[in-house]
Design a protein around this motif. Structure first.
Motif, PDB file in Angstrom:
ATOM      1  N   ALA A 517       0.807  -1.225   0.000  1.00  0.00           N
ATOM      2  CA  ALA A 517       0.000   0.000   0.000  1.00  0.00           C
ATOM      3  C   ALA A 517       0.836   1.270   0.000  1.00  0.00           C
ATOM      4  CB  ALA A 517      -0.922   0.004   1.220  1.00  0.00           C
ATOM      5  N   ALA A 518       2.110   1.176   0.380  1.00  0.00           N
ATOM      6  CA  ALA A 518       2.942   2.368   0.559  1.00  0.00           C
ATOM      7  C   ALA A 518       3.021   3.275  -0.667  1.00  0.00           C
ATOM      8  CB  ALA A 518       4.348   1.946   1.005  1.00  0.00           C
ATOM      9  N   PRO A 519       3.181   2.733  -1.895  1.00  0.00           N
ATOM     10  CA  PRO A 519       3.321   3.640  -3.049  1.00  0.00           C
ATOM     11  C   PRO A 519       2.035   4.380  -3.414  1.00  0.00           C
ATOM     12  CG  PRO A 519       4.185   1.433  -3.532  1.00  0.00           C
ATOM     13  CD  PRO A 519       3.384   1.336  -2.277  1.00  0.00           C
ATOM     14  N   ASN A 520       0.906   4.011  -2.828  1.00  0.00           N
ATOM     15  CA  ASN A 520      -0.375   4.575  -3.256  1.00  0.00           C
ATOM     16  C   ASN A 520      -0.562   6.034  -2.856  1.00  0.00           C
ATOM     17  OD1 ASN A 520      -0.806   1.986  -4.134  1.00  0.00           O
ATOM     18  ND2 ASN A 520      -2.334   1.471  -2.577  1.00  0.00           N
ATOM     19  N   ASP A 521       0.143   6.476  -1.800  1.00  0.00           N
ATOM     20  CA  ASP A 521      -0.075   7.830  -1.299  1.00  0.00           C
ATOM     21  C   ASP A 521       0.535   8.908  -2.193  1.00  0.00           C
ATOM     22  OD1 ASP A 521      -1.450   6.849   0.870  1.00  0.00           O
ATOM     23  OD2 ASP A 521       0.340   6.682   2.133  1.00  0.00           O
ATOM     24  N   ASN A 522       1.610   8.569  -2.892  1.00  0.00           N
ATOM     25  CA  ASN A 522       2.265   9.574  -3.729  1.00  0.00           C
ATOM     26  C   ASN A 522       2.625   8.950  -5.085  1.00  0.00           C
ATOM     27  OD1 ASN A 522       3.512  11.973  -4.548  1.00  0.00           O
ATOM     28  ND2 ASN A 522       5.491  11.360  -3.681  1.00  0.00           N
ATOM     29  N   ALA A 528      -2.350   8.872 -10.566  1.00  0.00           N
ATOM     30  CA  ALA A 528      -2.936   9.638  -9.455  1.00  0.00           C
ATOM     31  C   ALA A 528      -4.377  10.007  -9.802  1.00  0.00           C
ATOM     32  CB  ALA A 528      -2.109  10.880  -9.173  1.00  0.00           C
ATOM     33  N   VAL A 529      -5.249   9.010  -9.844  1.00  0.00           N
ATOM     34  CA  VAL A 529      -6.631   9.226 -10.276  1.00  0.00           C
ATOM     35  C   VAL A 529      -7.623   9.104  -9.118  1.00  0.00           C
ATOM     36  CG1 VAL A 529      -6.178   8.456 -12.624  1.00  0.00           C
ATOM     37  CG2 VAL A 529      -6.879   6.786 -10.907  1.00  0.00           C
ATOM     38  N   GLY A 530      -7.121   8.733  -7.934  1.00  0.00           N
ATOM     39  CA  GLY A 530      -8.000   8.597  -6.784  1.00  0.00           C
ATOM     40  C   GLY A 530      -8.211   9.928  -6.083  1.00  0.00           C
ATOM     41  N   SER A 531      -9.027   9.922  -5.047  1.00  0.00           N
ATOM     42  CA  SER A 531      -9.282  11.145  -4.284  1.00  0.00           C
ATOM     43  C   SER A 531      -8.002  11.593  -3.592  1.00  0.00           C
ATOM     44  CB  SER A 531     -10.380  10.890  -3.243  1.00  0.00           C
ATOM     45  OG  SER A 531      -9.996   9.853  -2.354  1.00  0.00           O
TER      46      SER A 531
END
Length: 824
Positions: A517-522, A528-531
């Protein structure tokens, strides 16, 4: 003996063998032809589609691992499945679902169709209505007996289930229970060695045609069948046109039926040798290979025109047949060898490609050029001598044996015009050509790269001129492209594509899920299509969170092992996995994590506006951030990887072809003529021609694809012949006159005529590929025709001023050496 003397001795021996023992030469070549005939039966035909280019790529291997390890709804090996695509006003009515169930039942009753299972709206809804339904007959009976209201209620209950939503079109409306298209997947039980998938899928379409409604059978077999059919149709359309054009130009160039017949026999032998080699070497014949016989026929005619034309020039000077051929061969055989070697460099440069189809094309075309030299440089002169001897004995008259052009002809004067102009300002002309070529090359550097299914497939609508052909030549009916367009229209995503990251490692470690999950924040911008600019990812973490929301006991287990309270457990992961795989969420979990907990996949949604390159770079960046062995894959990534290799092949092939050709020409002219700088002069016109070619490609919006990527190096191989023939004749005339301008004038009025004739045959012959069914061949035909035309014009326009500048440098060097020579 010096190297130059060795080369001269070898060529003299070869020439002597041709002239003194022509019948023995003919017999040997006919025997070798018989040997190659034996290889024709071993030719393997390959559809040559996308799969042939992706084999062996790391990205494709990762995609294969994902396909093998994570079976989504209705997902299986495409070799073992057939998609039944139904379109209707509403495919979810009771009547439509019953029709689908009856079709599945009929397919199941046919043992030869080898149906193992079926998944789609009809089986899914039938099992929802009756969980005990397990056979096609059960599906039909359940749907027939169910009231329409029950069917609608079952659909609504399955609204969130991917096993239904994934098999209906994008316009699926659970409220009104409607959709305009559906897909039913028929899984087959094919043995490992089974090779008749095409026949099964064709028969399955026949069964579907006997049922009401519009149903299309789509699978690897139908795709391969239509690609093969398009290859056959393309050959059937292109080759007669090529042969007619070549026959026409042979008649115009030779103007003698016996010479025309000799040319045709030699062309046929060239094709037999090349195809026989393909059979013995087990090199598959694919769509790209259709260009090989066309190229060889065109180049072969080029050689033939030169040898016959020069032979006629010598006979007009009063030489007997044997002496005329000896003189013609002595002048041309070195040029033929130079042209052959440079053509091998140009064609064979594609051997360095990492893509098998392009590498095979390079091997086939390079070997074919060697055969072309042997047949037209050795067999044809021998056959010409024997035929003339027989004609003389039988008293058969000659029809027209004059050369194509002369100093007094209109064509000769036109071809000599650039040389006439060049004597006044050769430096200005060369600089102007360098500037214009540089400008076109800079503009052409922006030429695009593409790799897509449509390149290999017949168009949705066959051009009208092809449908008007006689029945024996008219192409068949193709549905593959319209079916793919239908799938894209009805089932494609409007929210961008997805990138899959395949992860390998011990996923039972406490940090494993946090690491995923770590790469999902940045994330990179394309992902980068999520909220809040986060990545929108689907993974085993998504399944864990979803099941925790549905099951309180599991939620408690997750909370107990979530030390930082972010919803992602970070200890006792094996226990969590065990509970998950034992629950009702096991099917969803298997889509993202293998049962040994050592492989996982993460699916990232991408920005719909992002390019393939940007998406691929973003996926690779995310994969690099993970603390496991991870590879970005998915259709977008795989296609981008192939495009990158196609571009690399084009540039590397061009650089290698130019470098090898330049080095060879400098060495060979230095050894044979003591004029090494002429090798550099030889390269100048072809560089100008290629610069104009890439500029034209960009202007016409023709991209570098699976076949056109070879055009740059092939242009060197084909185009250099015009410069070599011109330069070689120039050297002969220059040695006789020591006046470069006069020598070039004689060259262009003599050899220029043969060059013009060979340009027409090659350009129009290869350009006939534009009539091929598939776009990939059509674009290649247009480009090779332009390449040949540019190469001829460059040889006639760019070479004369360059040669005049060479003479000035050459004379300056002679004068300098004379001044520096000590006096006695």
């Amino acid at each position: 003996m010096s190297l130059a003397e060795t080369v001269e001795t070898a060529t003299e021996r070869l020439n002597t063998t041709i002239v003194d023992r022509p019948r023995a030469v003919i017999v040997v070549f006919l025997l070798v032809t018989g040997v190659f005939v034996g290889g024709l039966g071993s030719i393997q035909v390959s559809a040559g589609g996308l799969d042939s280019f992706t084999e062996g790529l790391p990205e494709q291997e990762a995609e294969d691992q994902v396909t093998e390890n994570f079976q989504g709804p209705f997902q299986s090996d495409t070799q073992d499945t057939t998609q039944l695509i139904r379109t209707d006003s509403n495919v979810l009515t009771k009547e439509a679902l019953v029709r689908d169930a009856r079709l599945i039942e009929r397919i199941s009753d046919r043992d030869d169709l080898r149906m193992e299972s079926a998944n789609g709206p009809a089986p899914t809804i039938a099992r929802q209505l009756n969980p005990s339904a397990s056979t096609p007959e059960d599906y039909r009976r359940t749907l027939e007996r169910a009231p329409p209201s029950d069917i609608r209620q079952a659909v609504r209950e399955l609204e969130e289930e991917s096993r239904l939503s994934g098999s209906v079109s994008n316009d699926f409306n659970p409220t009104s229970v409607s959709a305009s298209a559906s897909i039913t997947i028929i899984s087959h039980d094919f043995p490992e060695s089974f090779d008749d998938v095409t026949a099964v899928q064709t028969d399955l379409q026949t069964v579907a045609d006997d049922m009401p409604g519009d149903v299309r059978a789509f699978g690897s077999g139908t795709t391969e069948a239509e690609i093969r059919q398009s290859m056959t149709d393309s050959l059937g359309i292109v080759m007669p046109v090529v042969i007619l054009l070549l026959l026409f130009f042979l008649i115009v160039a030779y103007r003698d039926p016996i010479d025309v017949l000799l040319g045709l026999i030699t062309l046929v032998m060239t094709i037999i040798w090349t195809f026989g080699f393909l059979g013995y070497a087990r090199i598959p014949f694919s769509q790209q290979m259709i260009s090989v016989p066309v190229l060889l026929l065109a180049v072969g005619v080029d050689f033939g025109i030169h040898i016959i034309n020069r032979y006629r020039e010598e006979t007009e000077r009063g030489f007997s047949a044997i002496e005329a051929m000896r003189e013609a061969n002595s002048q041309l055989i070195v040029a033929f060898i130079i042209v052959t070697v440079t053509a091998v460099f140009g064609f064979g440069a594609n051997v360095i490609s990492t893509l098998d189809p392009i590498r095979n094309l390079g091997i086939a075309s390079a070997v074919g050029i060697l055969f072309t030299f042997l047949l037209f440089g050795v067999f044809l002169p021998a056959a010409k001598l024997v035929s003339d001897d027989v004609r003389t004995r039988l008293g058969v008259p000659e029809f027209n044996s004059s050369p194509i052009a002369s100093e007094d002809s209109a064509l000769g004067r036109i071809l000599a015009f650039p040389a006439q102009v060049s004597q006044y300002a050769p430096t200005v002309i060369v600089v102007g050509l360098l500037l214009s070529g540089g400008a076109m090359g800079a503009y052409g550097s922006g030429v695009g790269t593409s790799f897509e299914n449509e390149d290999f497939l017949p168009p949705e609508e066959i051009p009208a001129y092809l449908t008007e052909l006689p029945a024996s030549l008219s192409p068949g009916e193709y549905t593959i492209t319209s079916t793919i367009n239908l799938l894209d229209d009805k089932f494609g995503s409007s929210q961008g594509s997805t990138v899959t990251v395949y992860v390998e490692g011990n996923l039972k470690q406490d940090h494993a899920l946090e690491a995923l999950a770590a790469p999902n924040d940045n994330p990179p911008d394309p992902l980068a299509v999520g909220s809040g600019g986060q990545a929108e990812a689907q993974s085993i973490i998504t399944v864990i969170k979803s099941h925790a929301n549905e099951n309180e006991e599991f939620a408690t287990l997750v909370d107990r092992n979530d030390q930082n309270d972010n919803g992602i457990p970070d200890q006792n992961l094996e226990q969590i996995y065990d509970e998950l795989f034992a629950s009702s969420a096991s099917e969803r979990a298997e889509r993202y994590l293998t049962e040994d907990y050592r492989s996982a996949k993460i699916e990232y949604q991408t920005d719909s506006d992002a390019t393939q390159t940007e998406v691929t770079a973003g996926g690779a960046e995310l994969a690099d951030r993970l603390r496991f062995d991870a590879t970005a894959t998915g259709s977008v990534v795989v296609l981008a990887a192939v495009m990158d290799r196609i571009f690399q092949s084009a540039i590397q092939g061009l650089v290698m072809a130019v470098a090898l050709t330049a080095v060879f020409l400098v060495i060979i002219y230095g050894i044979l003529e003591r004029k090494p700088l002429l090798g550099v002069v030889n390269i100048f016109p072809i560089l100008v021609a290629i610069a104009f070619l890439v500029g034209t490609m960009r202007y016409m919006d023709i991209t570098l694809n699976a076949l056109t990527a070879t055009i740059l190096s092939i242009s060197v191989g084909v185009g250099i012949a015009y410069s070599v023939h011109t330069t070689h004749r120039f050297i002969d005339e220059y040695d006789a006159t020591t006046d470069a301008h006069k020598a070039m004038m004689i060259t262009l009025t003599g050899t220029g005529g043969a060059l013009f004739g060979s340009m027409l045959t090659t350009a129009l012959g290869t350009g006939a590929l534009a009539l091929a069914i598939t776009p990939i061949l059509g674009n290649f035909g247009v480009l090779i025709g332009m390449s040949v035309t540019y190469s001829f014009l460059a040889a006639v326009i760019a070479l004369p001023p360059a040669v005049l500048l060479w003479e000035r440098v050459h004379q300056w060097d002679i004068d300098l050496k004379a001044r520096l020579r000590p006096t006695t």
